[in-house]
Design a protein around this motif. Sequence first.
Motif, PDB file in Angstrom:
ATOM      1  N   GLY A 261      -0.907   4.273  -8.761  1.00  0.00           N
ATOM      2  CA  GLY A 261       0.133   3.502  -8.080  1.00  0.00           C
ATOM      3  C   GLY A 261      -0.029   2.010  -8.281  1.00  0.00           C
ATOM      4  O   GLY A 261       0.964   1.269  -8.376  1.00  0.00           O
ATOM      5  N   ARG A 262      -1.283   1.525  -8.391  1.00  0.00           N
ATOM      6  CA  ARG A 262      -1.508   0.089  -8.627  1.00  0.00           C
ATOM      7  C   ARG A 262      -0.975  -0.337  -9.985  1.00  0.00           C
ATOM      8  O   ARG A 262      -0.628  -1.505 -10.188  1.00  0.00           O
TER       9      ARG A 262
ATOM     10  N   GLU B 275      -7.924   9.070  -4.718  1.00  0.00           N
ATOM     11  CA  GLU B 275      -8.218   7.703  -5.155  1.00  0.00           C
ATOM     12  C   GLU B 275      -7.625   7.424  -6.533  1.00  0.00           C
ATOM     13  O   GLU B 275      -7.176   6.311  -6.815  1.00  0.00           O
TER      14      GLU B 275
ATOM     15  N   LYS C  63      -4.004   6.614  -6.080  1.00  0.00           N
ATOM     16  CA  LYS C  63      -3.804   5.222  -5.649  1.00  0.00           C
ATOM     17  C   LYS C  63      -3.952   4.257  -6.824  1.00  0.00           C
ATOM     18  O   LYS C  63      -3.193   3.287  -6.953  1.00  0.00           O
TER      19      LYS C  63
ATOM     20  N   ASP D 234       0.836  -1.210   0.000  1.00  0.00           N
ATOM     21  CA  ASP D 234       0.000   0.000   0.000  1.00  0.00           C
ATOM     22  C   ASP D 234       0.866   1.254   0.000  1.00  0.00           C
ATOM     23  O   ASP D 234       0.570   2.229  -0.710  1.00  0.00           O
TER      24      ASP D 234
ATOM     25  N   ILE E   7       2.330   1.601  -3.422  1.00  0.00           N
ATOM     26  CA  ILE E   7       1.311   2.080  -4.369  1.00  0.00           C
ATOM     27  C   ILE E   7       1.135   3.592  -4.239  1.00  0.00           C
ATOM     28  O   ILE E   7       1.107   4.321  -5.242  1.00  0.00           O
ATOM     29  N   LYS E   8       1.017   4.076  -3.005  1.00  0.00           N
ATOM     30  CA  LYS E   8       0.850   5.513  -2.785  1.00  0.00           C
ATOM     31  C   LYS E   8       2.073   6.291  -3.275  1.00  0.00           C
ATOM     32  O   LYS E   8       1.952   7.321  -3.951  1.00  0.00           O
TER      33      LYS E   8
ATOM     34  N   GLY F  92       2.196   6.303  -7.116  1.00  0.00           N
ATOM     35  CA  GLY F  92       1.205   7.232  -7.663  1.00  0.00           C
ATOM     36  C   GLY F  92       1.647   8.666  -7.523  1.00  0.00           C
ATOM     37  O   GLY F  92       1.524   9.475  -8.463  1.00  0.00           O
ATOM     38  N   GLU F  93       2.194   9.019  -6.352  1.00  0.00           N
ATOM     39  CA  GLU F  93       2.683  10.389  -6.154  1.00  0.00           C
ATOM     40  C   GLU F  93       3.882  10.674  -7.052  1.00  0.00           C
ATOM     41  O   GLU F  93       4.045  11.799  -7.546  1.00  0.00           O
TER      42      GLU F  93
END
Length: 517
Positions: free
Chosen positions: A321-322, A315, A318, A293, A296-297, A300-301
């Motif tokens: 990030g996935r 969202e 996130k 997690d 992923i965060k 994404g950032e």
Amino acid sequence: MQIYLAILLMAACLAVGAGVGVLLGYRRRKAFAEREIGSAEEEARRIINEAIKSAENKKREAAVEAKEEILKARNEFEQEVKDRRSELQRQENRLGQKEENLDRKTENMEHKEALLTARTAELERDKEELEQIKHSQMEALERISGLTTEEAKRYLIEQLEEEVTHEEAVKIKEIQAHFKEEADTYAREQIALAIQRCAADHVAEATVSVVPLPNDEMKGRIIGREGRNIRTLETLTGVDLIIDDTPEAITVSCFDPVRREIARLALEKLILDGRIHPTRIEEMVEKAKREVDATIKAEGERAVFETNVHGLNPELIKLLGRQHYRTSYGQNVLNHSIEVAHLAGLLANEIGANVAEAKRGGLLHDLGKAIDHEVEGSHVQIGVELARKYKESEGVIHAIEAHHGDVEPHTIVACLVKAADAISAARPGARKENVEYYIKRLEKLEQLTASFPGVDKSYAIQAGREVRVMVRPEDISEDRMVLLAREIAKKIEDELEYPGQIKVNLIRETKAIEYAR
């Protein structure tokens, strides 16, 4: 006694006096009333007489007024009748003039009709003479040329078709050369400049599904007594662990790349820790989930920071990030999305389009691939629904929807995102392609090009980026080749899916072979 008599006498006198007074009063009132009635009757007779006189006067006045009104109305009526008679006279005069004009026109028309009838008869005679002359000339021409009329028509049509085909081919060549020279030059400059300014890696990763073991003894410990350890791990992570004869390795199988990554991390931590039992497995799986997690965060950032796209819903970050754990033909989807965002932004900057919207559309164009293993539908449909859910603009939503041609792009940004996606996916080293799919694509390309009449052989070369078509020279002329090449290219565009572009190369040759002995 005398007193009583005196009283009675007095009373009688009083009564007699009262009666006399009453009688006298009545007579006086009667006389007065009679005088009043007489005067009232006289006054009534006077009023009645005056009323009769007044009514007579008014009657005479009304009769006079009525006579005056009748006289006035009669004068007005007579004047109106006079006016109408004069108007009718004018209309009669006008109608008479029109009737005279119509008579003159009718005479002229009859004269012209007679002339036309005579002219028509003359033309008919001339036409008959011309038909006779034409017939005689046609017979003479047929005798001279040795061709019938139908044969001559076919000959002329064939000549005309050849000339039109030649002119069409020449015109197409001119138009293609003109626009291709300008459009290709400009497009190459912009795309080359954008690609040069976008640094991208070759494919260097694939789906990690094998966990190395220090020794084969570790396989038994991972399985556990009666398989309780492996069942616990599979239940918690949702993956399948394949333990076979492969030395010092375990294969992790799962359609969801995030679950597979959690299982891989948990297994590595358990192997390093050495304590493998259900309680410890639960702890390590939870720890691996937290790490994934966090990754992923962070990923994404990182994508948002690298592309300089602001204002995204947390969202959506996130979901981006996935994509770090999602691959397509060996290409990391998150890195691909970042690359498309950069390319779309650079192209938009070169042509003066909206750079921010182009980058945003490029970064989010494959958004649906983050959860396409969990939600039914294509990644395009899923991406459109997610973008609408998190209030993205219609321009970005349309770019997501049109990047694979599901709908026709009608904005510049959508076209740029589609082009950038094709560039990122089709550049050398970007993706791996399944060998079976690759061979089928080449075979379908050869079959499609060989289906045209006049084509002798067809070969797909240069990894399917060029198709070389051999045509029969007796069936396909030089001018027809230009049209055939265009038809083949159009059919390839309509029926095949392929990266980049395919060059259609038509070859027509004639050979004469003789041996000197």
